[in-house]
Design a protein around this motif. Sequence first.
Motif, PDB file in Angstrom:
ATOM      1  N   UNK A 179     -18.635   7.853  -3.887  1.00  0.00           N
ATOM      2  CA  UNK A 179     -18.584   7.518  -5.337  1.00  0.00           C
ATOM      3  C   UNK A 179     -17.611   6.146  -4.658  1.00  0.00           C
ATOM      4  N   UNK A 180     -18.624   5.633  -5.891  1.00  0.00           N
ATOM      5  CA  UNK A 180     -17.839   4.147  -6.105  1.00  0.00           C
ATOM      6  C   UNK A 180     -16.996   4.320  -6.516  1.00  0.00           C
ATOM      7  N   UNK A 181     -15.982   3.269  -5.871  1.00  0.00           N
ATOM      8  CA  UNK A 181     -15.168   3.553  -6.999  1.00  0.00           C
ATOM      9  C   UNK A 181     -13.799   2.548  -7.986  1.00  0.00           C
ATOM     10  N   UNK A 182     -13.959   1.923  -8.959  1.00  0.00           N
ATOM     11  CA  UNK A 182     -13.475   0.338  -9.446  1.00  0.00           C
ATOM     12  C   UNK A 182     -11.976   1.019 -10.153  1.00  0.00           C
ATOM     13  N   UNK A 183     -11.135   0.746  -9.830  1.00  0.00           N
ATOM     14  CA  UNK A 183      -9.561   0.085 -10.339  1.00  0.00           C
ATOM     15  C   UNK A 183      -9.460  -0.931 -10.685  1.00  0.00           C
ATOM     16  N   UNK A 184      -9.200  -0.875 -12.596  1.00  0.00           N
ATOM     17  CA  UNK A 184      -8.723  -1.769 -12.962  1.00  0.00           C
ATOM     18  C   UNK A 184      -6.717  -2.265 -12.539  1.00  0.00           C
ATOM     19  N   UNK A 185      -6.209  -3.234 -12.811  1.00  0.00           N
ATOM     20  CA  UNK A 185      -5.580  -3.738 -12.608  1.00  0.00           C
ATOM     21  C   UNK A 185      -4.441  -3.165 -13.374  1.00  0.00           C
ATOM     22  N   UNK A 186      -3.822  -2.763 -12.759  1.00  0.00           N
ATOM     23  CA  UNK A 186      -2.138  -1.972 -12.989  1.00  0.00           C
ATOM     24  C   UNK A 186      -2.065  -0.947 -13.548  1.00  0.00           C
ATOM     25  N   UNK A 187      -3.677   0.020 -12.818  1.00  0.00           N
ATOM     26  CA  UNK A 187      -3.997   1.566 -13.451  1.00  0.00           C
ATOM     27  C   UNK A 187      -4.220   1.841 -11.767  1.00  0.00           C
ATOM     28  N   UNK A 188      -4.569   3.672 -12.033  1.00  0.00           N
ATOM     29  CA  UNK A 188      -5.164   4.078 -10.567  1.00  0.00           C
ATOM     30  C   UNK A 188      -5.292   5.612 -11.020  1.00  0.00           C
ATOM     31  N   UNK A 189      -6.174   6.552  -9.413  1.00  0.00           N
ATOM     32  CA  UNK A 189      -6.345   7.392 -10.320  1.00  0.00           C
ATOM     33  C   UNK A 189      -5.171   8.310  -9.195  1.00  0.00           C
TER      34      UNK A 189
END
Length: 137
Positions: free
Chosen positions: A43-53
């Motif tokens: 999986x290619x994962x893109x996380x936006x600034x300040x967020x997370x899994x």
Amino acid sequence: MTTGANLGRFMISDETAPENLEWGKLCWMSSPPATGAKDLTVIEVNIIPGEGHDFHKHPDQEEVIYVISGKVEQWLDREKRILGPGDSVFIGADVVHASFNVGDADAKLLAILGPCVGEAGYELVDVASESPWNGLR
């Protein structure tokens, strides 16, 4: 050539529809539905600034998370490290972990899990609301 064998499949980034989430997006580059894979979910994962899994685990899957770009606060059980491009973490099956973007731009990761579990090739147990995980950040 073997008849009926899964020889593979090209996965073109521009042709792979992303799954949009509150914290970013996922592009399923290998999974049973996408490629017929039996052992690898990628999986290619893109996380936006300040967020997370947030804190979760995969009971029957090992995982490698490789940072392509950005700055990630990576948790492995109760240990935290800041990872950047070229860094990675190996996560054993059933080990709680989390990834948070602590940079100013999107963080791009590659998550590789195996073996495939279930129809989607991926299993997840969310533990973010449980102690001690709900008090670590």
